[in-house]
Design a protein around this motif. Structure first.
Motif, mmCIF file in Angstrom:
data_model
loop_
_atom_site.group_PDB
_atom_site.id
_atom_site.type_symbol
_atom_site.label_atom_id
_atom_site.label_comp_id
_atom_site.label_asym_id
_atom_site.label_seq_id
_atom_site.Cartn_x
_atom_site.Cartn_y
_atom_site.Cartn_z
ATOM 1 N N LEU A 73 0.597 -1.210 -0.013
ATOM 2 C CA LEU A 73 -0.038 0.094 -0.150
ATOM 3 C C LEU A 73 0.809 1.266 -0.056
ATOM 4 C CD1 LEU A 73 -2.783 1.365 0.172
ATOM 5 C CD2 LEU A 73 -2.532 1.136 2.536
ATOM 6 N N ARG A 74 2.005 1.217 0.844
ATOM 7 C CA ARG A 74 2.813 2.184 0.899
ATOM 8 C C ARG A 74 3.569 2.598 -0.544
ATOM 9 N NH1 ARG A 74 7.974 3.076 4.821
ATOM 10 N NH2 ARG A 74 8.790 5.187 3.964
ATOM 11 N N GLU A 75 3.867 1.369 -1.274
ATOM 12 C CA GLU A 75 4.400 1.563 -2.523
ATOM 13 C C GLU A 75 3.381 2.261 -3.392
ATOM 14 O OE1 GLU A 75 5.804 -2.179 -3.309
ATOM 15 O OE2 GLU A 75 7.460 -2.270 -1.873
ATOM 16 N N ARG A 76 2.281 1.965 -3.404
ATOM 17 C CA ARG A 76 1.310 2.355 -4.501
ATOM 18 C C ARG A 76 0.712 3.762 -4.255
ATOM 19 N NH1 ARG A 76 -1.742 -3.531 -5.484
ATOM 20 N NH2 ARG A 76 -0.158 -4.325 -6.561
ATOM 21 N N LEU A 77 0.803 4.197 -2.797
ATOM 22 C CA LEU A 77 0.343 5.378 -2.543
ATOM 23 C C LEU A 77 1.525 6.551 -3.024
ATOM 24 C CD1 LEU A 77 -0.728 5.368 1.039
ATOM 25 C CD2 LEU A 77 -1.998 6.104 -0.810
ATOM 26 N N ALA A 78 2.834 5.830 -2.985
ATOM 27 C CA ALA A 78 3.866 6.667 -3.555
ATOM 28 C C ALA A 78 3.891 6.817 -5.123
ATOM 29 C CB ALA A 78 5.463 5.957 -3.244
ATOM 30 N N ALA A 79 3.330 5.833 -5.731
ATOM 31 C CA ALA A 79 3.154 5.865 -7.232
ATOM 32 C C ALA A 79 2.196 6.878 -7.642
ATOM 33 C CB ALA A 79 2.469 4.595 -7.673
ATOM 34 N N VAL A 80 0.966 6.896 -6.522
ATOM 35 C CA VAL A 80 0.041 7.942 -6.991
ATOM 36 C C VAL A 80 0.526 9.390 -6.810
ATOM 37 C CG1 VAL A 80 -2.065 9.021 -6.151
ATOM 38 C CG2 VAL A 80 -1.798 6.487 -6.321
ATOM 39 N N PRO A 86 -2.850 6.622 -11.285
ATOM 40 C CA PRO A 86 -4.114 7.561 -10.832
ATOM 41 C C PRO A 86 -4.598 7.080 -9.640
ATOM 42 C CG PRO A 86 -4.655 5.990 -12.623
ATOM 43 C CD PRO A 86 -3.069 5.719 -12.336
ATOM 44 N N ARG A 87 -4.483 5.760 -9.339
ATOM 45 C CA ARG A 87 -5.381 5.323 -8.061
ATOM 46 C C ARG A 87 -4.502 4.398 -7.305
ATOM 47 N NH1 ARG A 87 -9.672 2.459 -8.486
ATOM 48 N NH2 ARG A 87 -11.350 3.684 -7.421
ATOM 49 N N VAL A 88 -4.992 3.877 -6.146
ATOM 50 C CA VAL A 88 -4.468 2.912 -5.604
ATOM 51 C C VAL A 88 -5.164 1.545 -6.157
ATOM 52 C CG1 VAL A 88 -3.754 1.755 -3.150
ATOM 53 C CG2 VAL A 88 -4.149 4.470 -3.603
ATOM 54 N N GLU A 89 -4.405 0.573 -6.707
ATOM 55 C CA GLU A 89 -4.828 -0.646 -7.056
ATOM 56 C C GLU A 89 -4.595 -1.633 -6.272
ATOM 57 O OE1 GLU A 89 -6.813 -0.507 -9.743
ATOM 58 O OE2 GLU A 89 -6.194 1.647 -10.288
ATOM 59 N N GLY A 90 -5.042 -2.845 -6.338
ATOM 60 C CA GLY A 90 -4.897 -4.020 -5.745
ATOM 61 C C GLY A 90 -6.084 -4.408 -4.643
ATOM 62 N N SER A 91 -5.904 -5.516 -4.051
ATOM 63 C CA SER A 91 -6.980 -5.840 -2.901
ATOM 64 C C SER A 91 -5.939 -6.081 -1.548
ATOM 65 C CB SER A 91 -7.560 -7.227 -3.083
ATOM 66 O OG SER A 91 -6.642 -8.380 -3.558
ATOM 67 N N VAL A 96 -8.086 -2.831 5.833
ATOM 68 C CA VAL A 96 -7.125 -1.985 5.384
ATOM 69 C C VAL A 96 -8.313 -1.543 3.988
ATOM 70 C CG1 VAL A 96 -5.366 -1.250 4.342
ATOM 71 C CG2 VAL A 96 -5.066 -2.571 5.806
ATOM 72 N N GLN A 97 -8.878 -2.368 3.609
ATOM 73 C CA GLN A 97 -9.673 -2.143 2.136
ATOM 74 C C GLN A 97 -10.550 -0.985 2.156
ATOM 75 O OE1 GLN A 97 -8.882 -4.074 -0.616
ATOM 76 N NE2 GLN A 97 -9.934 -2.369 -1.518
ATOM 77 N N PRO A 98 -11.385 -0.744 3.344
ATOM 78 C CA PRO A 98 -12.277 0.379 3.171
ATOM 79 C C PRO A 98 -11.341 1.635 3.126
ATOM 80 C CG PRO A 98 -12.862 -1.290 5.071
ATOM 81 C CD PRO A 98 -11.676 -1.585 4.449
ATOM 82 N N LEU A 99 -10.383 1.778 4.127
ATOM 83 C CA LEU A 99 -9.568 2.900 3.759
ATOM 84 C C LEU A 99 -9.111 3.094 2.455
ATOM 85 C CD1 LEU A 99 -7.853 5.199 5.215
ATOM 86 C CD2 LEU A 99 -6.006 3.641 5.514
ATOM 87 N N VAL A 100 -8.665 2.060 1.822
ATOM 88 C CA VAL A 100 -8.325 2.305 0.254
ATOM 89 C C VAL A 100 -9.383 2.546 -0.585
ATOM 90 C CG1 VAL A 100 -7.458 0.932 -1.702
ATOM 91 C CG2 VAL A 100 -6.456 0.584 0.683
ATOM 92 N N LEU A 107 -9.647 10.396 -4.642
ATOM 93 C CA LEU A 107 -8.635 10.660 -5.715
ATOM 94 C C LEU A 107 -9.783 10.976 -7.015
ATOM 95 C CD1 LEU A 107 -6.041 8.162 -5.230
ATOM 96 C CD2 LEU A 107 -5.731 10.573 -5.076
ATOM 97 N N ASP A 108 -10.701 10.264 -7.175
ATOM 98 C CA ASP A 108 -11.791 10.298 -8.308
ATOM 99 C C ASP A 108 -12.519 11.561 -8.091
ATOM 100 O OD1 ASP A 108 -11.207 7.758 -9.270
ATOM 101 O OD2 ASP A 108 -12.625 6.889 -8.309
ATOM 102 N N ASP A 109 -12.845 12.012 -7.046
ATOM 103 C CA ASP A 109 -13.693 13.187 -6.717
ATOM 104 C C ASP A 109 -12.614 14.550 -6.985
ATOM 105 O OD1 ASP A 109 -15.956 14.965 -5.603
ATOM 106 O OD2 ASP A 109 -14.334 15.546 -4.356
#
Length: 326
Positions: A73-80, A86-91, A96-100, A107-109
């Motif tokens: 999650l940290r790596e994908r947040l850095a990518a964003v 454009p988004r945080v991908e993955g399951s 943690v999933q509700p936070l993602v 981000l979409d908004d």
């Protein structure tokens, strides 16, 4: 399908690790007190020791496995943040999933809001073109009628408003495209097109414009934004150059550095930071809105880049534009 619960992974890992440690402590205490049962042979003792160590390793592995989604999650947040996604991908685990999901919703908004702002800025700029053209014509009539002072004042304000029209739509566009993973443009392609236009515009001055950029130097920038960046730098260089302007590019770690040099009078070091501010010109007598370098600096920052001004080997000013590599 979400991953296994983070809580369950940590609990299982802790239980396995604790069981292994307990077993090790138990046998260690027996060994110290020489209380091993006589029926317990060396082979059985060895097997039980291996089992205890295996439990400890299994527990640690389970905890490590439970923590890996958080690292991901940290790596994908850095990518964003860096504009590579454009988004945080993955399951992710159930905790943690509700936070993602909420983060992706934000981000979409944000993207929708920026798109609306971009559209409004474009509409405003389009709506102001005709009134500004009328004002420019009126300035011409004033000058023809002998009112040079009034014409100059009106022309200066028209130019400043045009600078504002260029600045804000460019910012809105870059705010959207700066986060795009597909943004890419070769420096050579953009520079060649701009130089051809500028050579025609300054044909009577006999300026030499040379491009020293490798075709493989590709920046993570949309073509229209790279044209905006280089166009403003080249326009500024041509305005002040005596005989020569050069464009070069180089590769740094994770970045493409574009340099624009001229052989003009340059800018004193103490003024270089000031001219990067909106509406400030190095020479307040010269024509222009004072927005060109500010547009470049702000657009570059939206893409995670920088603009600095230095002394040029040609004797004038060097603009050093650093952009992320594609």
């Amino acid at each position: 399908m979400g991953r296994k619960s983070l809580r369950s992974r940590l609990i299982v890992g802790a239980l396995l690790w604790t069981a292994g440690i307990t077993w090790v402590v138990h046998f260690s205490s027996l060994a110290l007190m020489h209380h091993f049962p006589r029926t317990l042979g060396a082979v059985h003792l060895g097997l039980m020791s291996v089992l205890a160590i295996a439990l400890i390793i299994a527990g640690l592995t389970q905890v490590e496995s439970g923590m890996s989604p958080l690292r991901q999650l940290r790596e994908r947040l850095a990518a964003v943040r860096e504009g590579r996604a454009p988004r945080v991908e993955g399951s992710y685990p159930a905790e943690v999933q509700p936070l993602v999901d909420d983060l992706n919703g934000l981000l979409d908004d944000r993207e929708r809001r920026v798109m609306r702002a971009q559209a409004k800025a474009g509409d405003l700029a389009h709506g102001l073109k005709t009134p500004l053209a009328v004002l420019a014509q009126e300035a011409g009539r004033l000058r023809a009628a002998g009112h040079a002072s009034a014409a100059a004042a009106l022309e200066e304000q028209v130019e400043r408003m045009r600078g504002q029209m260029d600045y804000h739509p460019a910012q809105a566009r870059a705010a959207v495209s700066g986060a795009s993973r597909d943004a890419r443009c070769a420096v050579r392609v953009s520079a060649d097109g701009l130089v051809r236009t500028l050579l025609r515009l300054h044909a009577e001055r006999g300026l030499a414009l040379d491009v020293h950029a490798e075709p493989t130097h590709v920046a993570r920038v949309q073509r229209e934004d790279l044209d905006e960046l280089l166009g403003n730098l080249l326009d500024n260089a041509c305005k002040w150059a005596r005989t020569r302007v050069e464009v070069g590019s180089a590769v740094e770690v994770g970045a493409i550095v574009v340099t624009v040099d001229d052989d003009g009078p340059g800018i004193a070091p103490e003024l270089r930071e000031a001219v990067l501010q909106r509406g400030v010109r190095a020479d307040e007598v010269s024509a222009g809105s004072g927005f060109g370098l500010a547009i470049v600096r702000d657009l570059a920052e939206l893409y995670g880049g920088t603009l600095t001004l230095e002394s040029s080997p040609l004797g004038g000013l060097r603009a050093r534009l650093r952009l992320p590599a594609a």
